[in-house]
Structure formats: structure tokens, C-alpha cells
Design a protein around this motif. Structure first.
Motif, mmCIF file in Angstrom:
data_model
loop_
_atom_site.group_PDB
_atom_site.id
_atom_site.type_symbol
_atom_site.label_atom_id
_atom_site.label_comp_id
_atom_site.label_asym_id
_atom_site.label_seq_id
_atom_site.Cartn_x
_atom_site.Cartn_y
_atom_site.Cartn_z
ATOM 1 N N ASN A 107 0.825 -1.199 0.000
ATOM 2 C CA ASN A 107 0.000 0.000 0.000
ATOM 3 C C ASN A 107 0.857 1.245 0.000
ATOM 4 O O ASN A 107 2.087 1.177 -0.084
ATOM 5 C CB ASN A 107 -0.965 -0.022 1.203
ATOM 6 N N SER A 109 0.489 5.712 1.432
ATOM 7 C CA SER A 109 -0.386 6.571 2.257
ATOM 8 C C SER A 109 0.128 8.001 2.310
ATOM 9 O O SER A 109 1.277 8.280 1.971
ATOM 10 C CB SER A 109 -0.474 6.022 3.684
ATOM 11 N N HIS A 137 -2.133 10.863 -6.257
ATOM 12 C CA HIS A 137 -3.237 10.560 -5.344
ATOM 13 C C HIS A 137 -2.867 10.976 -3.923
ATOM 14 O O HIS A 137 -3.626 11.647 -3.224
ATOM 15 C CB HIS A 137 -3.560 9.060 -5.404
ATOM 16 N N GLU A 138 -1.658 10.614 -3.511
ATOM 17 C CA GLU A 138 -1.245 10.891 -2.127
ATOM 18 C C GLU A 138 -1.071 12.380 -1.885
ATOM 19 O O GLU A 138 -1.544 12.924 -0.884
ATOM 20 C CB GLU A 138 0.048 10.139 -1.781
ATOM 21 N N HIS A 141 -4.313 14.206 -1.395
ATOM 22 C CA HIS A 141 -4.867 14.159 -0.032
ATOM 23 C C HIS A 141 -4.375 15.358 0.778
ATOM 24 O O HIS A 141 -5.112 15.921 1.594
ATOM 25 C CB HIS A 141 -4.492 12.857 0.668
ATOM 26 N N ARG A 203 -12.440 -5.836 -0.925
ATOM 27 C CA ARG A 203 -13.092 -6.083 0.381
ATOM 28 C C ARG A 203 -14.470 -6.734 0.178
ATOM 29 O O ARG A 203 -14.828 -7.667 0.854
ATOM 30 C CB ARG A 203 -13.266 -4.767 1.125
HETATM 31 O O1 0DB Z 1 -4.195 6.914 -0.124
HETATM 32 C C1 0DB Z 1 -5.041 6.046 -0.029
HETATM 33 O O2 0DB Z 1 -6.285 6.261 -0.132
HETATM 34 C C2 0DB Z 1 -4.636 4.606 0.306
HETATM 35 C C3 0DB Z 1 -4.104 4.684 1.744
HETATM 36 C C4 0DB Z 1 -4.558 3.520 2.587
HETATM 37 C C5 0DB Z 1 -4.094 3.698 3.987
HETATM 38 C C6 0DB Z 1 -4.858 4.451 4.887
HETATM 39 C C7 0DB Z 1 -4.418 4.587 6.203
HETATM 40 C C8 0DB Z 1 -3.229 4.024 6.597
HETATM 41 C C9 0DB Z 1 -2.486 3.278 5.684
HETATM 42 C C10 0DB Z 1 -2.912 3.128 4.372
HETATM 43 C C11 0DB Z 1 -3.528 4.084 -0.621
HETATM 44 C C12 0DB Z 1 -4.003 3.771 -2.061
HETATM 45 C C13 0DB Z 1 -5.306 3.008 -2.104
HETATM 46 O O3 0DB Z 1 -6.211 3.337 -2.834
HETATM 47 N N1 0DB Z 1 -5.376 1.944 -1.316
HETATM 48 C C14 0DB Z 1 -6.628 1.181 -1.256
HETATM 49 C C15 0DB Z 1 -6.562 -0.102 -2.104
HETATM 50 C C16 0DB Z 1 -5.520 -1.047 -1.579
HETATM 51 C C17 0DB Z 1 -4.185 -1.010 -1.898
HETATM 52 N N2 0DB Z 1 -3.516 -1.969 -1.250
HETATM 53 C C18 0DB Z 1 -4.431 -2.692 -0.483
HETATM 54 C C19 0DB Z 1 -4.249 -3.774 0.371
HETATM 55 C C20 0DB Z 1 -5.367 -4.278 1.021
HETATM 56 C C21 0DB Z 1 -6.638 -3.723 0.843
HETATM 57 C C22 0DB Z 1 -6.827 -2.643 -0.009
HETATM 58 C C23 0DB Z 1 -5.699 -2.127 -0.659
HETATM 59 C C24 0DB Z 1 -6.972 0.871 0.182
HETATM 60 O O4 0DB Z 1 -6.075 1.048 1.051
HETATM 61 O O5 0DB Z 1 -8.115 0.466 0.382
HETATM 62 C C25 0DB Z 1 -4.142 5.043 -2.891
HETATM 63 C C26 0DB Z 1 -3.628 4.753 -4.300
HETATM 64 C C27 0DB Z 1 -2.995 3.368 -4.255
HETATM 65 C C28 0DB Z 1 -2.899 3.002 -2.774
#
Ligand code: 0DB
Ligand code: ZN
Length: 311
Positions: A107, A109, A137-138, A141, A203
Motif C-alpha cells: 500500500n 499513504s 493521489h497521495e 490528499h 473487500r
Molecule cells: O491513499 C489512499 O487512499 C490509500 C491509503 C490507505 C491507507 C490508509 C491509512 C493508513 C495506511 C494506508 C492508498 C491507495 C489506495 O487506494 N489503497 C486502497 C486499495 C488497496 C491497496 N492496497 C491494499 C491492500 C489491502 C486492501 C486494499 C488495498 C486501500 O487502502 O483500500 C491510494 C492509491 C494506491 C494506494
């Protein structure tokens, strides 16, 4: 010996050559760019410590660090050149990145100060720093935090996530997919703005929703912030590219108008608790301000939100 700025280079996660601004400080080249705002710095995050990424020459060898640094610069430049915004706070806040965070972490963040990137496990993800849309994306935020500050839960959280995806897709401009470069499992990407339902959300194991009637109403993922974001993502895609969706025709107005409409909605009209209905009104008002009340842009926004069932 004082720091001085240099143009350096390296090869990213996927072998692409990157050129970028760095500095020569205390006998080593370091990923410190002092030309943008109050700086763009990329660290190797080892044992919970920020370590400078250094090189004895102008060629840097850490692919994830090279990509994170160059992608931060590209995203800084996008917000400066497109909206005249000076970093996340419009006051030049240092853009700080950490690579190699966690142990094959799948991931990335933003924590209010740092953009953090995992290396991925090579099964689900490649190193996430390799995705320009991920960096955008990051950083987005950070911009959201300093503008509408949309609460990261339920509908306002889905809008927060959607804005991060929209700007991610605008910076990484050659497609409407988030994460297309970093998936290791053969998927076309993590999320598609063009056709959200083409991808399965991991999920719920359901296709991402592309209409209000298909929204997720459970409690996972802070009330589906990475799930229901796709409803607004589809609307933004339709504003830009047009198309027919659930029988509704939309005539698009292109990326340049769309990014201006969404940035103005975010920075002038949305607030922390804004929901989807307010998103529709904010985008209409922003399009009216920018292009006039009878403009093609206003019509595109109205039709796009009709198409995804948000009134
Ligand atoms: O920035 C964001 O919204 C996501 C950040 C997630 C996060 C939040 C709090 C603490 C740690 C991590 C990271 C990203 C994201 O959309 N993550 C999704 C999809 C995902 C990526 N890796 C994963 C592993 C497991 C489950 C879901 C995911 C999520 O965390 O839902 C953004 C672009 C790519 C990665
Ligand atoms: Zn996000």
C-alpha cells in the motif's frame, strides 16, 4: 561546503530513465530538491528512521526513490502550473516522501506530512512508488486536507477519495485508471474512472459501483471511502470524456475544463461534511463561475450527475 543544486538522474522501478533536481550536500548527492516551494525531499525509511538517499555520482540507483522523487516533482508542477497552487498548503510546504516503508507493504499513504510507499510483495503489487498516479493521489490528499478537508468517512470520505483519484488521473494523463503500472497480478489497475465496474473491489468482492443505487452502505473501509469514490469518479470521467451511461447521454468538455471545475469546487464550495448531493451543486456552481450558466460545461455536469443517479 554549502549545498548546491544539481540535475541528477536514475532509473525507476520499471527501468524508465528519470531526470530530476537534487543537491550536493556534505560530499554526497542527495534527493533534496530546493527549487520547488520549501523543498521536495525523498527518504529511505529504514528502522523507522528517515535516511537520506545518497549517491557518490549524479546517477541514483534506488528505483523506488528515483520514482518517488521525480513523481513528487511532477505532481508539484501539475498543481503549480494548472492551478497556481504552491504545494499542498499553497504556501510551499515541503513535499516529503518515504520509500521502502514496511516489509513488502502492499500500500501507500499520506499522513499529513509524508507520502509513504511500500515495496509491494511482488504478487499483488510492484513497488507503489512506481505509479505516478499513486504519488498524485497521495499529494492530492494533502491538497484536500488544506481545502475542503473532507471528513474521511462515508460520503464525504468517498468524495475525498474521489478527488485524489481524479487528480491522480489528471497528472498521470495517458489513461483513466489508477494503479495501472503497479499491479503484479495482471489486473488492468486498482480503480477505473472510465468504467469502475470493470474492476472488482477486494473487500466486498463486488464490482466498483458506477451508480448511486449501487453504493456500498456497510462499515468496511470507513464506510466504503475507496468503494463509493467510484460513483463520483465516473461522473468526473463523463464530464470530461462524455458517453452514455444507464441511458443518459453526456457531452464531455475535456480534461482541461474538468480539472478546473473540480479544483474550484474543492477549493471554493465543498466543506468537511459535504455529501454527494452537495458535490453536484458545487460542480454546477464551479462550472457556472468558470464558463457561464448556459455553458456546455454546466450541461455536462448536470447530465453526468444525472447519469450516476446523484441529484
Ligand atoms: O491513499 C489512499 O487512499 C490509500 C491509503 C490507505 C491507507 C490508509 C491509512 C493508513 C495506511 C494506508 C492508498 C491507495 C489506495 O487506494 N489503497 C486502497 C486499495 C488497496 C491497496 N492496497 C491494499 C491492500 C489491502 C486492501 C486494499 C488495498 C486501500 O487502502 O483500500 C491510494 C492509491 C494506491 C494506494
Ligand atoms: Zn486515497
Amino acid at each position: 561546503n554549502a549545498a548546491h543544486e544539481v540535475t541528477a538522474f536514475g532509473y525507476g522501478v520499471f527501468g524508465g530513465k528519470q531526470m530530476f533536481e537534487a543537491s550536493y550536500i556534505d560530499g554526497l548527492f542527495r534527493l533534496h530538491d530546493q527549487t520547488r516551494g520549501q523543498g521536495v525531499i525523498t527518504y529511505d525509511y529504514d528502522n523507522n528512521v528517515n535516511e537520506d538517499v545518497t549517491s557518490v555520482s549524479k546517477m541514483f540507483r534506488d528505483g523506488a526513490a528515483v520514482d518517488a522523487h521525480a513523481n513528487s516533482q511532477k505532481t508539484y508542477d501539475y498543481f503549480k502550473n494548472t492551478f497556481n497552487r504552491n504545494s499542498v498548503d499553497d504556501n510551499g510546504q515541503r513535499l516529503l516522501s518515504r520509500v521502502h516503508v514496511g516489509d513488502n507493504w502492499n500500500n501507500a499513504s499520506w499522513n499529513g506530512v509524508y507520502m509513504s510507499y511500500g515495496d509491494g510483495d511482488g504478487i499483488r503489487f510492484h513497488p507503489l512508488a512506481g505509479g505516478l498516479d499513486v504519488a498524485a493521489h497521495e499529494m492530492s490528499h494533502g491538497v484536500i486536507q488544506h481545502t475542503a478537508s473532507l471528513i474521511y468517512r462515508n460520503e464525504s470520505g468517498a468524495l475525498n477519495e474521489s478527488f485524489a483519484d481524479i487528480f491522480g488521473a489528471m497528472v498521470d494523463r495517458d489513461d483513466w485508471i489508477i494503479g495501472e503500472d503497479i499491479m503484479a497480478n495482471g489486473a488492468i489497475g486498482l480503480r477505473s474512472l472510465e468504467d469502475p465496474a470493470a474492476l472488482i473491489e477486494n473487500r466486498t468482492q463486488e464490482p466498483y459501483p458506477d451508480h448511486w443505487s449501487k453504493r456500498y452502505t456497510g462499515t468496511l473501509d470507513n464506510g466504503g471511502v475507496h468503494i463509493n469514490s467510484s460513483i463520483n469518479n465516473k461522473a468526473a470521467y463523463l464530464v470530461s470524456e462524455g458517453g452514455e451511461h444507464y441511458g443518459v447521454q453526456v457531452t464531455g468538455v475535456g480534461r482541461e475544463a474538468t480539472e478546473q471545475i473540480y479544483y474550484r469546487a474543492l477549493s471554493h464550495y465543498l466543506t468537511a461534511s459535504s455529501n454527494f448531493a452537495m458535490m453536484r451543486q458545487a460542480a454546477i456552481q464551479a462550472a457556472t463561475d468558470l464558463y457561464g450558466s448556459n455553458s456546455d460545461a454546466v450541461k455536462a455536469v448536470q447530465q453526468a450527475y444525472n447519469a450516476v443517479g446523484v441529484y
